[in-house]
Design a protein around this motif. Structure first.
Motif, PDB file in Angstrom:
ATOM      1  N   LEU A   1      39.405  75.604  75.911  1.00  0.00           N
ATOM      2  CA  LEU A   1      40.892  76.172  75.920  1.00  0.00           C
ATOM      3  C   LEU A   1      41.931  75.162  76.250  1.00  0.00           C
ATOM      4  O   LEU A   1      43.007  75.351  76.512  1.00  0.00           O
ATOM      5  CB  LEU A   1      41.042  77.013  77.251  1.00  0.00           C
ATOM      6  N   GLN A   2      41.511  73.744  75.729  1.00  0.00           N
ATOM      7  CA  GLN A   2      42.375  72.665  75.996  1.00  0.00           C
ATOM      8  C   GLN A   2      42.666  72.324  74.202  1.00  0.00           C
ATOM      9  O   GLN A   2      41.636  72.047  73.695  1.00  0.00           O
ATOM     10  CB  GLN A   2      41.762  71.471  76.694  1.00  0.00           C
ATOM     11  N   LEU A   3      43.982  72.439  74.008  1.00  0.00           N
ATOM     12  CA  LEU A   3      44.345  72.233  72.745  1.00  0.00           C
ATOM     13  C   LEU A   3      43.951  70.583  72.090  1.00  0.00           C
ATOM     14  O   LEU A   3      43.410  70.500  71.011  1.00  0.00           O
ATOM     15  CB  LEU A   3      45.936  72.222  72.550  1.00  0.00           C
ATOM     16  N   HIS A   4      43.954  69.765  72.842  1.00  0.00           N
ATOM     17  CA  HIS A   4      43.567  68.423  72.372  1.00  0.00           C
ATOM     18  C   HIS A   4      42.310  68.166  72.211  1.00  0.00           C
ATOM     19  O   HIS A   4      41.789  67.233  71.542  1.00  0.00           O
ATOM     20  CB  HIS A   4      44.144  67.303  73.581  1.00  0.00           C
ATOM     21  N   ASP A   5      41.326  69.142  72.548  1.00  0.00           N
ATOM     22  CA  ASP A   5      39.973  69.298  72.309  1.00  0.00           C
ATOM     23  C   ASP A   5      39.644  69.548  70.980  1.00  0.00           C
ATOM     24  O   ASP A   5      38.446  69.506  70.284  1.00  0.00           O
ATOM     25  CB  ASP A   5      39.088  70.110  73.356  1.00  0.00           C
ATOM     26  N   TYR A   6      40.539  70.310  70.294  1.00  0.00           N
ATOM     27  CA  TYR A   6      40.268  70.574  68.863  1.00  0.00           C
ATOM     28  C   TYR A   6      40.615  69.418  67.686  1.00  0.00           C
ATOM     29  O   TYR A   6      41.743  68.743  68.092  1.00  0.00           O
ATOM     30  CB  TYR A   6      41.136  71.843  68.382  1.00  0.00           C
ATOM     31  N   PRO A   7      39.819  69.325  66.730  1.00  0.00           N
ATOM     32  CA  PRO A   7      39.999  68.377  65.883  1.00  0.00           C
ATOM     33  C   PRO A   7      41.193  68.743  64.777  1.00  0.00           C
ATOM     34  O   PRO A   7      41.647  70.075  64.895  1.00  0.00           O
ATOM     35  CB  PRO A   7      38.838  68.351  64.908  1.00  0.00           C
ATOM     36  N   VAL A   8      41.777  67.694  64.085  1.00  0.00           N
ATOM     37  CA  VAL A   8      42.632  68.197  63.188  1.00  0.00           C
ATOM     38  C   VAL A   8      42.409  68.834  62.223  1.00  0.00           C
ATOM     39  O   VAL A   8      41.015  68.708  61.587  1.00  0.00           O
ATOM     40  CB  VAL A   8      43.320  66.907  62.475  1.00  0.00           C
ATOM     41  N   LEU A   9      42.733  70.104  61.541  1.00  0.00           N
ATOM     42  CA  LEU A   9      42.362  70.984  60.425  1.00  0.00           C
ATOM     43  C   LEU A   9      43.083  70.446  59.130  1.00  0.00           C
ATOM     44  O   LEU A   9      44.459  70.635  59.213  1.00  0.00           O
ATOM     45  CB  LEU A   9      42.812  72.472  61.000  1.00  0.00           C
ATOM     46  N   GLU A  10      42.595  70.099  58.457  1.00  0.00           N
ATOM     47  CA  GLU A  10      43.053  69.599  57.037  1.00  0.00           C
ATOM     48  C   GLU A  10      43.020  70.784  56.029  1.00  0.00           C
ATOM     49  O   GLU A  10      42.216  71.803  56.245  1.00  0.00           O
ATOM     50  CB  GLU A  10      42.036  68.436  56.525  1.00  0.00           C
TER      51      GLU A  10
END
Length: 444
Positions: A78-87
């Protein structure tokens, strides 16, 4: 254009467009549409603490919802910074892993135009669509618009044939919802009279669509000394970056306000212009992050709460924005974050070795005091060569050409070769949009 549709008489084509559009309106304006209309109206009167609480709640709910997919469940955070960039390429290749909608369930498909070379599609849920249109309608109503008002629409729909254009027909009508859809592929000096006459015959109160298309019509009208005799209340641009030259010419010829908003076909969060001209990020629609926060790059990642069908989390949309740092509050009284500029696609610039990147907004200044230029496109395939294509009229003489080249040379310096081409027309993109700058260096 569908071959069966093309064979129908014009009246039946208009009927088909009217019925299809009415059906789409029914989907967009039913379900939770009215709930979200009230939701967004209600939160305009809340303080920033209440809005921030709601923002945090929406983010948590959205991430929990996205974590059910095969694509995001490996993150499970639930932490946004844990998600990788979506290309973009990841969406193209893994859409069925990212979407939350099973194949057999109802999907609303939305396709991007592919003007930068990459076209893709996403799926919306009905609630996604209803929320987005509820906010959009709420926004436009502040400037007088209501559903059912006479509206001229300029977007990338292939709706007319060569034979139609020969007869002076450049549009189709949705007579149920009072919308005239204009072809954006065929705007040029040859067809100008057809567009100008069709607008005057229809007398729209509002115009929606590509700013480059409306600008091109207005620029030709201005060159001919013409001004609209009908009253347009507001022009709502879509899908392209609005330049100052667009605003100046469109406002002068049509006598209307130009009221901008930023979103995207994929479903980016909204940036909306207020009554005082400020561009505000709406915090209840999602999150904007700088992709490279420790550099001068303004390229953004977006996380959009109304993309339940294809969750966009830290999506590299390819656009750039610059936040306002000198002004913290707006004359409208809203505390929503202010945006200084929306730079649009990251390929809309000229690249130089010594002066860095030069944006479209700066490039258009080269023609402001030059007479006779109706249309301009800059193509860069090599770092040291610029190809310029101009559509001109009889006011563009040797003196005006020298002035234009001088203006352009001051902008790009002396190290780049300029190849000037005077042409009769410049083709639109497959989407019907017109690109002033095409940086093709990265594609070679």
């Amino acid at each position: 254009m569908n071959p069966l549709y093309e064979k129908l008489p014009i009246f039946l084509q208009n009927l088909a467009i009217s019925l299809v559009n009415t059906y789409q309106y029914k989907i967009r304006h039913s379900g939770k549409y009215h709930f979200y209309k009230k939701y967004y109206a209600n939160f305009e009167n809340k303080n920033m603490a209440e809005i921030q609480d709601e923002h945090n709640k929406r983010l948590e709910e959205f991430l929990l919802y996205a974590n059910q997919t095969n694509w995001y469940k490996v993150v499970d955070s639930l932490q946004l910074h844990d998600y990788p960039v979506l290309e973009k390429q990841a969406i193209i290749e893994n859409l069925e892993q990212i979407t939350t909608i099973p194949k057999n369930d109802k999907r609303i498909e939305s396709k991007t135009g592919g003007t930068t070379g990459t076209s893709m599609k996403v799926y919306y849920t009905p609630e996604d669509m209803q929320e987005r249109f509820a906010l959009l309608d709420h926004f436009r109503e502040k400037f007088g618009y209501k559903l059912g008002e006479k509206t001229a629409w300029f977007s990338g729909k292939k709706i007319v044939t060569v034979d139609d254009l020969k007869k002076g027909l450049c549009y189709r009508d949705d007579f149920i919802n009072k919308i005239r859809f204009f072809s954006t592929f065929d705007i040029n000096t040859r067809n100008f009279e057809s567009y100008w006459n069709a607008l005057h015959q229809f007398k729209p109160e509002f115009i929606v669509g590509y700013p480059s298309s409306v600008y091109e019509i207005c620029l030709i009208a201005k060159q001919k000394g013409l001004q609209a005799s009908f009253q347009v209340k507001t022009f709502f641009p879509t899908a392209e970056t609005v330049l100052s030259i667009h605003r100046d010419v469109i406002s002068e010829v049509l006598g209307c306000k130009v009221v901008d908003q930023y979103a995207s076909s994929e479903g980016a969060p909204f940036i909306l212009q207020c009554e005082h001209g400020g561009m505000h990020i709406h915090p209840l629609t999602g999150i904007f992050e700088y992709r490279y926060p420790n550099t001068d790059s303004k390229e953004i990642l977006v996380t959009s709460f109304s993309t339940r069908g294809t969750p966009l989390i830290r999506y590299a949309i390819g656009d750039a924005i610059e936040l306002e740092t000198d002004q913290t509050t707006c004359a409208c009284g809203s505390d929503f974050p202010l945006v200084k500029s929306i730079k649009g696609r990251n390929q809309d610039y000229i690249e130089t070795e010594d002066l860095g990147r030069i944006s479209t907004a700066h490039i258009t200044l080269c023609i402001k005091d030059v007479q006779g230029i109706l249309l301009m496109q800059i193509v860069q395939k090599k770092i040291n060569v610029i190809e310029i294509y101009l559509v001109t009229n009889n006011l563009f003489n040797d003196q005006q050409q020298k002035k234009f080249i001088s203006n352009f040379r001051r902008l790009i310096g002396t190290r780049i070769e300029i190849l000037l081409n005077l042409v009769d027309d410049i083709p639109k993109e497959k989407s019907g949009k017109f690109r002033i700058v095409k940086n093709l260096i990265e594609k070679l």
